[in-house]
Write an enzyme that holds these catalytic residues in place. Structure first.
Site, short mmCIF file in Angstrom:
data_model
loop_
_atom_site.label_atom_id
_atom_site.label_comp_id
_atom_site.label_asym_id
_atom_site.label_seq_id
_atom_site.Cartn_x
_atom_site.Cartn_y
_atom_site.Cartn_z
N LYS A 4 10.03 0.51 0.27
CA LYS A 4 9.86 -0.05 -1.26
C LYS A 4 8.59 0.02 -1.89
CE LYS A 4 8.21 -3.67 -3.01
NZ LYS A 4 7.81 -3.13 -4.35
N GLU A 48 -2.99 -2.09 5.87
CA GLU A 48 -4.23 -1.39 5.11
C GLU A 48 -4.44 -2.31 3.76
OE1 GLU A 48 -5.87 0.91 6.32
OE2 GLU A 48 -4.74 1.42 7.89
N CYS A 74 -8.88 1.18 -3.04
CA CYS A 74 -9.30 0.51 -2.03
C CYS A 74 -10.74 0.83 -1.34
CB CYS A 74 -8.37 0.36 -0.85
SG CYS A 74 -7.98 2.04 -0.29
N GLU A 117 -13.09 -8.64 -3.78
CA GLU A 117 -12.54 -7.32 -4.28
C GLU A 117 -12.29 -7.53 -5.88
OE1 GLU A 117 -8.99 -5.87 -3.16
OE2 GLU A 117 -9.73 -3.87 -2.83
P1 NAD Z 1 0.14 -6.27 -3.38
O1 NAD Z 1 -0.09 -6.59 -2.14
O2 NAD Z 1 0.36 -7.15 -4.69
O3 NAD Z 1 1.47 -5.46 -3.74
C1 NAD Z 1 1.70 -4.10 -2.41
C2 NAD Z 1 3.19 -4.01 -2.19
O4 NAD Z 1 3.46 -5.18 -1.51
C3 NAD Z 1 3.94 -4.03 -3.51
O5 NAD Z 1 4.86 -2.82 -3.18
C4 NAD Z 1 4.32 -5.37 -3.77
O6 NAD Z 1 5.62 -5.25 -4.34
C5 NAD Z 1 4.69 -5.66 -2.36
N1 NAD Z 1 4.76 -7.12 -2.14
C6 NAD Z 1 4.05 -8.21 -3.00
N2 NAD Z 1 4.30 -9.45 -2.43
C7 NAD Z 1 5.01 -8.95 -1.30
C8 NAD Z 1 5.69 -10.12 -0.46
N3 NAD Z 1 5.66 -11.45 -0.54
N4 NAD Z 1 6.70 -9.65 0.49
C9 NAD Z 1 6.64 -8.32 0.64
N5 NAD Z 1 6.11 -7.18 -0.28
C10 NAD Z 1 5.42 -7.77 -1.04
O7 NAD Z 1 -1.00 -5.12 -3.83
P2 NAD Z 1 -1.52 -4.36 -5.22
O8 NAD Z 1 -1.98 -5.62 -6.00
O9 NAD Z 1 -0.23 -3.98 -5.73
O10 NAD Z 1 -2.48 -3.41 -4.99
C11 NAD Z 1 -4.00 -3.38 -4.84
C12 NAD Z 1 -4.19 -3.87 -3.32
O11 NAD Z 1 -4.02 -2.69 -2.43
C13 NAD Z 1 -5.89 -4.01 -3.24
O12 NAD Z 1 -6.06 -5.05 -2.68
C14 NAD Z 1 -6.38 -2.44 -2.68
O13 NAD Z 1 -7.67 -2.72 -1.98
C15 NAD Z 1 -5.21 -2.42 -1.73
N6 NAD Z 1 -5.14 -1.05 -1.27
C16 NAD Z 1 -5.46 -0.90 0.07
C17 NAD Z 1 -5.48 0.34 0.66
C18 NAD Z 1 -5.79 0.88 1.91
O14 NAD Z 1 -5.42 2.19 2.54
N7 NAD Z 1 -6.76 0.00 2.78
C19 NAD Z 1 -4.96 1.55 -0.21
C20 NAD Z 1 -4.69 1.20 -1.51
C21 NAD Z 1 -4.57 -0.12 -2.14
#
Ligand code: NAD
Length: 500
Positions: free
Chosen positions: A178, A253, A287, A385
């Protein structure tokens, strides 16, 4: 309502494009113009069920395909990615706002990962060790897990999924992915390279939709053996709880609050270059973005004036324009969040050196590079963050205090020290609590063949990149062969007469 000419996409299940069962679609918005770019399925548990069933059905044949042959599919996909790199980068840049040059880097990272993962098809090493008994041998082999659920964020919509999907596939797993709802089209183009390269139907299935309805159904599905997730720490916790109850393997991650320590002997120009790129590259939406600058002693006098002048001069605008240096934030909501953090920082006593004002003229979600000085230890801006172009400056006396400040956040992804003192550099490498430490380089810029990930609330101990994910995506099976023709009992029959 979307204008009728907006292209509409489908899920991809068992080798075919499928409408979502709900018949509903979500709008993907161009963040530099605020207009609708495309429509993607708003899938629910019914679509996820079909995708998981397809992946489950495809698993036995894919798992028994020789690993080198699985790797060859990835090599062919790499060729297609190379041919389509620019086209995919343009879509990626438009839908999430990353500058075109950086968007090409995003696709390049997937290409690098495809070459690495393809060649892993000829390794997937097990180990052997001598048996304690005569005429007996033992070794390990790696077996795939089954169906892997992949959930990813929008900020690296091609590179990060490739870190997960390509190793999972070469190990013999089948996948349901997804993608992030904010940037799904570039991911769909990446997946298309794998399908066009000859990946059998059902081996990689893509379902689009919102996290709470589509993602959550994938997480909870009983036929998904493992989950690999990149996103926020809050959602990561939900996944870990759900996976823990079901005893599923899960790799997380999550967020970061990455520090740069500038020592008094740092090369000021190099340090300014590194902090600018680390803090404002991808508009701070990485990130690994530099979120804190920890100035030791009087180094600020040599760094801050140039840093602020250059941050102020960075050109905001359309990410496809080669003269633009900072693109938009991904959404209006993200921009509000970022601006909220800046206002909180000011309320908590920080001093604004540049930025911090919402642009009023552009239609897109732009936010100016922002530097806040004298951010207090323990304050919101020092600890949380932001995920935007906002740099918090903290001032400390010496290296010990700098390391204490670096370590006092809940996260531990990337980190950096600028110094010409080899002792200080090695002390920082040893003592900073982070999955990655750079010396005289920015906090961003991971290479595909090295492990990537973080400590503390940044994850749960797994690593992506390089050789690390092959551990996660396989189970070890230990094999013993006794060719003595007799019953030999371990721990008993090899003790010799003296112990009898
Ligand atoms: P998010 O957690 O809101 O969403 C990430 C993914 O999870 C999306 O596909 C979203 O649709 C899905 N999701 C959201 N709620 C869910 C649920 N209840 N159940 C299952 N799936 C769900 O994150 P975001 O705001 O899109 O991305 C930014 C975050 O990602 C920041 O905190 C950033 O640091 C982190 N990030 C981390 C890395 C790493 O490698 N450590 C890399 C890139 C981004």
């Amino acid at each position: 309502m979307s204008p009728p000419e907006v292209p509409s996409f489908r899920n991809h299940i068992l080798g075919r494009d499928r409408e979502p069962r709900s018949g509903l679609y979500l709008d993907v918005v161009d963040p530099s113009r605020g207009t609708v770019l495309s429509r993607f399925p708003r899938s629910d548990a019914r679509d996820v069920d079909e995708a998981v069933a397809a992946a489950r059905g495809a698993f036995p044949a894919w798992a028994s395909t020789p690993a080198p042959a699985r790797g060859e599919v990835l090599f062919r996909a790499a060729e297609l990615l190379k041919q389509r790199k620019d086209a995919i980068a343009r879509v990626l840049s438009r839908e999430m706002g990353k500058r075109l040059e950086e968007a090409r880097g995003d696709v390049q990272e997937a290409l690098d990962t495809a070459w690495y993962a393809g060649s892993e098809g000829r390794r997937l090493f097990g180990r052997t060790a001598p048996s304690e008994l005569r005429e007996k041998v033992g070794w390990t082999v790696r077996r795939p897990l089954g169906v892997v659920g992949v959930l990813t964020a929008w900020n690296f919509p091609v590179a990060v999924p490739s870190w997960k999907i390509l190793p999972a596939l070469v190990c013999g797993n089948t996948v349901v992915w997804k993608p992030a709802e904010e940037a799904p089209e570039s991911g769909a183009l990446f997946a298309q390279c794998l399908w066009d390269a000859g990946l059998p139907p059902g081996v990689l299935n893509v379902v689009h939709g919102y996290g709470e309805e589509c993602g959550a159904a994938l997480v909870a599905h009983p036929d998904v053996q493992a989950l690999t997730f990149t996103g926020s720490t809050a959602v990561g916790r939900l996944l870990a709880e759900s996976a823990g109850r079901a005893l599923k393997r899960v790799s997380l991650e999550l967020g970061g609050k990455n520090p740069v320590i500038a020592m008094p002997d740092a090369d000021p120009e190099l340090c300014v270059d590194g902090v600018l790129w680390g803090a404002f590259g991808t508009a701070g939406q990485r990130c690994t973005a530099t979120s804190r600058l920890i100035l030791v002693g009087d180094v600020g006098d040599r760094i801050l004036p140039a840093l602020v002048a250059r941050a102020r001069a960075l050109r905001l605008g359309d990410p496809e324009d080669p003269t633009v240096e900072v693109g938009p934030l991904v959404s209006a909501r993200q921009r509000e969040r970022v601006h909220g953090y800046v206002q909180t920082g000011l309320r908590e006593g920080a001093e604004l050196l540049c930025g911090g004002v919402l642009p009023v003229t552009e239609p897109g979600f732009f936010y100016p590079p922002t530097v806040l000085d004298r951010v207090a230890r323990g304050s919101t801006l020092a600890m949380e963050e932001v995920f935007g172009p906002v740099l918090a400056v903290l001032r400390v006396r010496d290296l010990d205090e700098a390391i204490a400040v670096a370590n006092e956040v809940p996260y531990g992804l990337s980190s950096s020290i600028f110094t010409r003192d080899v002792n200080a550099a090695f002390r920082a490498v040893e003592r900073i609590e982070a999955g990655i430490t750079y010396v005289n380089a920015p906090t961003i810029g991971a290479e595909a063949h090295f492990p990537f990930g973080g400590v503390k609330c940044t994850g749960n101990g797994h690593r992506e990149g390089g050789w690390a994910p092959y551990e996660f995506f396989t189970e070890l099976k230990t094999v013993y062969v006794d060719y003595s023709g007799t019953l030999q009992r371990a721990q008993i029959d090899n003790r010799g007469d003296a112990e009898r």
